[in-house]
Design an enzyme around this catalytic site. Structure first.
Site, mmCIF file in Angstrom:
data_model
loop_
_atom_site.group_PDB
_atom_site.id
_atom_site.type_symbol
_atom_site.label_atom_id
_atom_site.label_comp_id
_atom_site.label_asym_id
_atom_site.label_seq_id
_atom_site.Cartn_x
_atom_site.Cartn_y
_atom_site.Cartn_z
ATOM 1 N N GLU A 45 0.624 -1.379 -0.479
ATOM 2 C CA GLU A 45 -0.042 0.026 -0.307
ATOM 3 C C GLU A 45 0.810 1.224 -0.232
ATOM 4 O O GLU A 45 1.715 1.543 0.558
ATOM 5 C CB GLU A 45 -1.291 -0.345 1.426
ATOM 6 C CG GLU A 45 -1.833 0.714 1.498
ATOM 7 C CD GLU A 45 -2.521 0.849 2.783
ATOM 8 O OE1 GLU A 45 -3.095 2.200 3.127
ATOM 9 O OE2 GLU A 45 -1.964 0.592 4.009
ATOM 10 N N LYS A 118 -10.598 2.625 -0.921
ATOM 11 C CA LYS A 118 -10.295 2.269 -0.061
ATOM 12 C C LYS A 118 -12.165 2.541 0.527
ATOM 13 O O LYS A 118 -12.286 4.137 0.718
ATOM 14 C CB LYS A 118 -9.785 2.263 1.051
ATOM 15 C CG LYS A 118 -9.181 1.633 2.160
ATOM 16 C CD LYS A 118 -8.242 2.593 2.846
ATOM 17 C CE LYS A 118 -7.331 1.802 4.116
ATOM 18 N NZ LYS A 118 -6.064 1.818 4.062
ATOM 19 N N CYS A 155 -5.997 -2.934 2.870
ATOM 20 C CA CYS A 155 -4.722 -2.268 4.277
ATOM 21 C C CYS A 155 -6.359 -2.930 5.427
ATOM 22 O O CYS A 155 -6.924 -3.955 5.565
ATOM 23 C CB CYS A 155 -4.678 -1.035 5.098
ATOM 24 S SG CYS A 155 -3.146 -1.206 6.268
#
Length: 297
Positions: A45, A118, A155
């Protein structure tokens, strides 16, 4: 008769705070993974620089760039086409007045298949992402690449079983999670690495799909409004098989290029046979659409 086989790879390296250096490192490791036979290669990431979310700093917004014409994405498109590999590319996206923690999926012919933004945005000491990122608006997606249908989340998304299930329900055959996680600045005694791994192993096992997680290593110091903040990123990148078993793993200090091969047709047969998708009861899951578990509609 042989099944449909794919080789996946997770990369792991320490970032500097220089874009050119980091992108060069990523390319070098992508080439190394290709040399090991990898077809789909996951970079960690926000690999262009330090994990700046340790601080709330207006200057860090200058690191964001629009999706279209993004120089790192363009470079990875060229690399993917040259090597014939799939590369998810994490980046800090500027979209007019919005900002996202995003990943572009580059197919093996160099074509850009689109982005995922995200969905779950953390906010805690050392991980102050809500200051920078809007909640993603793409929803969970599946990308049809040359080698497999893949789901890619980012994540903090990896802590939510709903995300993994949503991608698998849409046909994802492999799940990928680029990551930046390490020590907790407010609590030196808190080490989440084993918890972090077990949660994702559970996603792989519950959905009967392989899973690839790529994390950074190294110590990063960021100046904040309250003094310096330091995170030691614990690496431990890994590849899990469809029962959650670890098939390849890195440590917490060394650069790594992990690879593993999976027979997707064989895994599909076992997934069908296990019956967890046959026996689902979506009519009973409406409570998942609430925040507090009450009055589901």
């Amino acid at each position: 008769m042989g099944g449909r086989k794919v080789v996946v790879s997770a990369l792991q390296f320490a970032c500097t705070d220089d874009i050119s250096t980091n992108v060069n490192t990523a390319e070098r490791l992508v080439r190394a993974a290709h040399g090991k036979g990898a077809n789909i290669i996951l970079i960690q990431e926000l690999f262009e620089g330090y994990y700046f979310c340790q601080a709330q700093g207006l200057d860090f917004f200058q690191r964001a760039k629009p999706y279209k014409g993004h120089p790192t994405i363009l470079r990875m498109q060229q690399l993917a086409k040259e090597l014939g590999v799939v590369i998810p590319v994490s980046f800090f996206e500027e979209a007019n007045n919005a900002h996202y923690n995003s990943v572009a999926i580059i197919d093996a012919d160099g074509n850009d298949l689109g982005i995922y933004r995200k969905s779950h945005i953390p906010d805690g000491p050392g991980y102050q992402e809500k200051f920078y990122f809007n909640p993603g608006d793409t929803g969970f997606k599946v990308f049809h690449t040359k080698f497999a249908k893949i789901g890619v989340a980012i994540c903090w998304d990896q802590w939510f079983p709903e995300a993994a299930r949503a991608m698998t329900l849409q046909g994802a055959e492999i799940l990928f999670y680029p990551t930046a996680i390490g020590s907790e600045p407010q609590d030196a005694g808190l080490d989440s690495r084993d918890h972090w791994r077990r949660v994702m192993q559970g996603h792989a096992g519950a959905n009967l799909v392989p899973l690839v997680a790529s994390n950074r290593i190294g110590k990063e110091l960021i100046e904040t409004e309250h003094g310096n903040s330091e995170i030691t990123f614990y690496g431990n990148s890994f590849i899990a098989g469809p029962t959650g078993e670890i098939v390849a793993s890195a440590d917490d200090k060394k650069e790594a290029v992990l690879v593993a091969e999976f027979d997707l047709d064989n895994i599909k047969s076992k997934r069908y046979g296990w019956g967890v998708f046959r026996d689902r009861r979506p009519d009973l899951y409406k409570v998942l659409l609430t925040l507090d578990g009450s009055n589901p509609q």
